[in-house]
Scaffold this motif. Structure first.
Motif, PDB file in Angstrom:
ATOM      1  N   HIS A 184     -12.791 -18.158  -6.500  1.00  0.00           N
ATOM      2  CA  HIS A 184     -11.688 -17.765  -7.273  1.00  0.00           C
ATOM      3  C   HIS A 184     -11.577 -16.070  -7.198  1.00  0.00           C
ATOM      4  O   HIS A 184     -10.707 -15.466  -7.569  1.00  0.00           O
ATOM      5  N   PHE A 185     -12.254 -15.790  -5.883  1.00  0.00           N
ATOM      6  CA  PHE A 185     -11.586 -14.324  -5.524  1.00  0.00           C
ATOM      7  C   PHE A 185     -10.910 -14.161  -4.146  1.00  0.00           C
ATOM      8  O   PHE A 185     -11.174 -14.978  -3.174  1.00  0.00           O
ATOM      9  N   THR A 186      -9.720 -13.120  -4.160  1.00  0.00           N
ATOM     10  CA  THR A 186      -9.045 -12.963  -2.944  1.00  0.00           C
ATOM     11  C   THR A 186      -9.045 -11.339  -2.783  1.00  0.00           C
ATOM     12  O   THR A 186      -8.807 -10.648  -3.809  1.00  0.00           O
ATOM     13  N   LEU A 187      -9.105 -11.090  -1.673  1.00  0.00           N
ATOM     14  CA  LEU A 187      -9.112  -9.902  -1.143  1.00  0.00           C
ATOM     15  C   LEU A 187      -7.696  -9.748  -0.343  1.00  0.00           C
ATOM     16  O   LEU A 187      -7.812 -10.471   0.778  1.00  0.00           O
ATOM     17  N   THR A 188      -6.849  -9.032  -0.696  1.00  0.00           N
ATOM     18  CA  THR A 188      -5.677  -8.648   0.117  1.00  0.00           C
ATOM     19  C   THR A 188      -5.608  -7.180   0.581  1.00  0.00           C
ATOM     20  O   THR A 188      -5.665  -6.258  -0.194  1.00  0.00           O
ATOM     21  N   THR A 189      -5.726  -6.936   2.069  1.00  0.00           N
ATOM     22  CA  THR A 189      -5.476  -5.533   2.292  1.00  0.00           C
ATOM     23  C   THR A 189      -4.219  -5.197   2.935  1.00  0.00           C
ATOM     24  O   THR A 189      -3.213  -5.864   2.865  1.00  0.00           O
ATOM     25  N   SER A 190      -3.953  -3.682   3.039  1.00  0.00           N
ATOM     26  CA  SER A 190      -2.784  -3.248   3.426  1.00  0.00           C
ATOM     27  C   SER A 190      -1.692  -3.697   2.134  1.00  0.00           C
ATOM     28  O   SER A 190      -0.820  -3.907   2.562  1.00  0.00           O
ATOM     29  N   ALA A 191      -2.203  -3.538   1.120  1.00  0.00           N
ATOM     30  CA  ALA A 191      -1.500  -4.015   0.040  1.00  0.00           C
ATOM     31  C   ALA A 191      -1.273  -2.888  -1.042  1.00  0.00           C
ATOM     32  O   ALA A 191      -1.563  -3.188  -2.365  1.00  0.00           O
ATOM     33  N   LYS A 192      -0.803  -1.669  -0.766  1.00  0.00           N
ATOM     34  CA  LYS A 192      -0.565  -0.719  -1.678  1.00  0.00           C
ATOM     35  C   LYS A 192       0.534  -1.221  -3.121  1.00  0.00           C
ATOM     36  O   LYS A 192       1.728  -1.446  -2.492  1.00  0.00           O
ATOM     37  N   VAL A 193       0.081  -0.802  -4.039  1.00  0.00           N
ATOM     38  CA  VAL A 193       0.893  -1.234  -5.343  1.00  0.00           C
ATOM     39  C   VAL A 193       2.129  -0.227  -5.246  1.00  0.00           C
ATOM     40  O   VAL A 193       1.972   0.897  -5.049  1.00  0.00           O
ATOM     41  N   THR A 194       3.241  -0.572  -5.225  1.00  0.00           N
ATOM     42  CA  THR A 194       4.480   0.158  -5.599  1.00  0.00           C
ATOM     43  C   THR A 194       5.180   0.091  -6.924  1.00  0.00           C
ATOM     44  O   THR A 194       6.016   1.056  -7.064  1.00  0.00           O
ATOM     45  N   GLU A 195       4.800  -0.827  -7.717  1.00  0.00           N
ATOM     46  CA  GLU A 195       5.515  -1.085  -8.854  1.00  0.00           C
ATOM     47  C   GLU A 195       4.697  -2.013  -9.780  1.00  0.00           C
ATOM     48  O   GLU A 195       3.844  -2.894  -9.460  1.00  0.00           O
ATOM     49  N   LEU A 196       4.739  -1.606 -11.014  1.00  0.00           N
ATOM     50  CA  LEU A 196       4.323  -2.413 -12.149  1.00  0.00           C
ATOM     51  C   LEU A 196       5.422  -3.469 -12.731  1.00  0.00           C
ATOM     52  O   LEU A 196       6.447  -2.970 -12.783  1.00  0.00           O
ATOM     53  N   LEU A 197       5.049  -4.525 -12.717  1.00  0.00           N
ATOM     54  CA  LEU A 197       5.946  -5.703 -13.403  1.00  0.00           C
ATOM     55  C   LEU A 197       5.538  -5.439 -14.801  1.00  0.00           C
ATOM     56  O   LEU A 197       4.620  -5.535 -15.280  1.00  0.00           O
ATOM     57  N   ARG A 253       4.029  -5.342  -8.133  1.00  0.00           N
ATOM     58  CA  ARG A 253       4.674  -5.553  -6.785  1.00  0.00           C
ATOM     59  C   ARG A 253       3.805  -4.517  -5.532  1.00  0.00           C
ATOM     60  O   ARG A 253       3.452  -3.458  -5.890  1.00  0.00           O
ATOM     61  N   HIS A 254       3.669  -5.021  -4.562  1.00  0.00           N
ATOM     62  CA  HIS A 254       2.850  -4.359  -3.339  1.00  0.00           C
ATOM     63  C   HIS A 254       3.593  -4.426  -2.048  1.00  0.00           C
ATOM     64  O   HIS A 254       4.624  -5.257  -2.178  1.00  0.00           O
ATOM     65  N   ARG A 255       3.058  -3.739  -1.025  1.00  0.00           N
ATOM     66  CA  ARG A 255       3.767  -3.852   0.213  1.00  0.00           C
ATOM     67  C   ARG A 255       3.933  -5.079   0.722  1.00  0.00           C
ATOM     68  O   ARG A 255       4.811  -5.375   1.922  1.00  0.00           O
ATOM     69  N   ARG A 256       3.101  -6.097   0.332  1.00  0.00           N
ATOM     70  CA  ARG A 256       3.419  -7.299   1.141  1.00  0.00           C
ATOM     71  C   ARG A 256       3.922  -8.581   0.216  1.00  0.00           C
ATOM     72  O   ARG A 256       3.837  -9.678   0.557  1.00  0.00           O
ATOM     73  N   GLY A 257       4.283  -8.197  -1.177  1.00  0.00           N
ATOM     74  CA  GLY A 257       4.709  -9.187  -1.982  1.00  0.00           C
ATOM     75  C   GLY A 257       4.517  -8.796  -3.311  1.00  0.00           C
ATOM     76  O   GLY A 257       4.567  -7.375  -3.919  1.00  0.00           O
ATOM     77  N   GLU A 258       4.532  -9.677  -4.318  1.00  0.00           N
ATOM     78  CA  GLU A 258       4.304  -9.214  -5.806  1.00  0.00           C
ATOM     79  C   GLU A 258       3.493 -10.481  -6.318  1.00  0.00           C
ATOM     80  O   GLU A 258       3.408 -11.650  -5.645  1.00  0.00           O
ATOM     81  N   ILE A 259       2.867 -10.027  -7.454  1.00  0.00           N
ATOM     82  CA  ILE A 259       1.575 -11.223  -7.829  1.00  0.00           C
ATOM     83  C   ILE A 259       1.885 -10.888  -9.545  1.00  0.00           C
ATOM     84  O   ILE A 259       1.776  -9.743  -9.900  1.00  0.00           O
ATOM     85  N   THR A 260       1.887 -11.922 -10.265  1.00  0.00           N
ATOM     86  CA  THR A 260       1.695 -11.812 -11.783  1.00  0.00           C
ATOM     87  C   THR A 260       0.320 -12.148 -12.109  1.00  0.00           C
ATOM     88  O   THR A 260      -0.413 -12.854 -11.509  1.00  0.00           O
ATOM     89  N   SER A 261       0.123 -11.536 -13.332  1.00  0.00           N
ATOM     90  CA  SER A 261      -1.422 -11.918 -13.763  1.00  0.00           C
ATOM     91  C   SER A 261      -1.527 -11.658 -15.404  1.00  0.00           C
ATOM     92  O   SER A 261      -0.682 -11.038 -16.118  1.00  0.00           O
ATOM     93  N   ARG A 262      -2.490 -11.970 -15.820  1.00  0.00           N
ATOM     94  CA  ARG A 262      -2.746 -11.640 -17.361  1.00  0.00           C
ATOM     95  C   ARG A 262      -3.075 -10.238 -17.723  1.00  0.00           C
ATOM     96  O   ARG A 262      -3.100  -9.756 -18.792  1.00  0.00           O
TER      97      ARG A 262
END
Length: 407
Positions: free
Chosen positions: A122-135, A146-155
């Protein structure tokens, strides 16, 4: 609205973020840690793993693997003034399997946690992924990043991205400065077999500054204190004043201080002590330095971040299993940690003010003379070690919540 991709997104792969990520994933919570850099290899980050942290790792079955890696066992904390030397804390008197502070480059600790967490499905580490925006949703609740490599939604989004937290800024949760008067110039000098065998964690006081020396397997990490804002003036004078101070006050390092040839071999740490009044908003939580910046005094920045992670896991895992993390859950985490952080920072502010007053009087920053006699009592050295080893009100991890839920 579609289901979120992850239960939790953690911005920042420091000690707090990685420990929380591991605990959540081990409990079956889907979690992604976003690290802004390509790896964890930054020099002169905190290197101190206190007995609390080592005992926590022991509980999790991780301590032996970590401690198989190079580290230095510091068993005492000492003060040295021009007139006397004395031990202020004796960790080897603690009733613990880990009765020492393990000094280990933080990159080794984080790399190890990443390796262990990677084995959890259940664990993922994504590097070079500075956060740029809150959804955010229509009601303002944070729903991902939203980060430099995409975006991800979460609880839930957890900001664990350090003293200059981007998440804190994006969430409009400003930190309030509590007052710091000192900066630290860090550099390394090689270790020799003839170095004092009892040198572990030592402070050497002079007229207008002090030197901190932290042991390592192959070298010494040396911190030279200066008044906040004095770095430009020091640079104009060159490294010679630093070399002289080390030679005069730490004479056993005098034979190698010439290796500090210029400021390119140093790192300036601008000391800060600050705290966010409210560590959360709907859908978002701050922990570690993102919520409260700890100064290097006591070397317990990692300790406080790890304890934040433990307190957060204790509250978040049950809430996430209910599929609803409320602001009451987030407020409970801050409440659990608030008193400890306030106490630690208050002590650090007192030390900063004492140092500033001493510099203004031209008397140096040495601790009061009566402490020499106080710490001559073995019980006081044990008490001081216990206080530093565990911090105030240390949270205990609820191991039961890490067990798989029954279906």
């Amino acid at each position: 609205m579609s289901a979120p991709e992850q239960d939790v997104v953690i911005a920042g792969g420091g000690p707090g973020g990685m420990v929380l990520g591991y605990l959540l994933a081990r409990a079956g919570v889907t979690v992604t840690v976003l690290e802004s850099h390509a790896d964890f290899d930054r020099d002169f980050r905190g290197d101190s793993l206190h007995p609390y942290t080592l005992e926590l790792l022991d509980q999790l079955g991780l301590a032996d693997g970590l401690l198989a890696r190079d580290h230095f066992k510091a068993t005492a904390f000492r003060f040295h003034t021009p007139k006397a030397s004395y031990s202020a804390a004796s960790y080897d008197r603690l009733a613990s399997r880990h009765n020492y502070v393990a000094l280990m480059p933080q990159v080794r600790f984080l790399d190890y946690l990443a390796e262990q967490a990677a084995a959890l499905p259940h664990f993922t580490l994504t590097t070079s992924a500075k956060v740029t925006e809150l959804l955010t949703g229509a009601d303002g609740t944070v729903t991902g990043v939203r980060h430099r490599r995409g975006e991800i939604t979460s609880r839930l989004v957890v900001g664990s991205d350090g003293r200059f937290s981007t998440v804190r800024r994006l969430a409009d949760l400003p930190a309030r400065s509590l007052g710091a008067t000192t900066d630290i110039l860090w550099f390394r000098l090689p270790r020799k077999e003839t170095d004092p065998p009892d040198a572990d964690l030592d402070l050497y006081y002079g007229h207008d500054s002090y030197i901190g020396v932290l042991g390592g397997v192959h070298d010494w990490q040396v911190g030279y204190s200066l008044a906040k804002g004095d770095y430009p003036r020091l640079r104009e004078r060159g490294v010679e004043p630093v070399q002289r101070f080390v030679s005069d006050h730490v004479p056993w390092l005098a034979d190698r201080v010439h290796l500090l040839t210029d400021f390119a071999k140093t790192t300036l740490l601008s000391v800060d002590i600050s705290r966010v009044d409210t560590w959360y908003r709907p859908g978002l939580l701050l922990i570690g330095d993102a919520a409260h910046v700890i100064s290097p005094v006591g070397g317990n920045g990692i300790l406080m971040a790890v304890q934040d992670a433990v307190a957060a896991a204790n509250h978040l895992i049950p809430a996430l299993r209910r599929e609803t993390v409320t602001t009451d859950d987030l407020a409970a985490i801050q409440h659990n940690r608030q008193a400890a952080i306030t106490k630690v920072q208050a002590q650090q502010v007192r030390v900063e003010r004492q140092s500033a007053r001493a510099r203004a009087r031209g008397r140096g920053a040495a601790p009061p003379a009566f402490l020499r006699w106080l710490f001559a009592i073995p019980g006081m050295r044990t008490r001081a070690a216990r206080t530093n080893a565990y911090g105030p009100n240390p949270p205990a991890l609820d191991m039961d919540i890490l067990l798989p839920t029954k279906t």
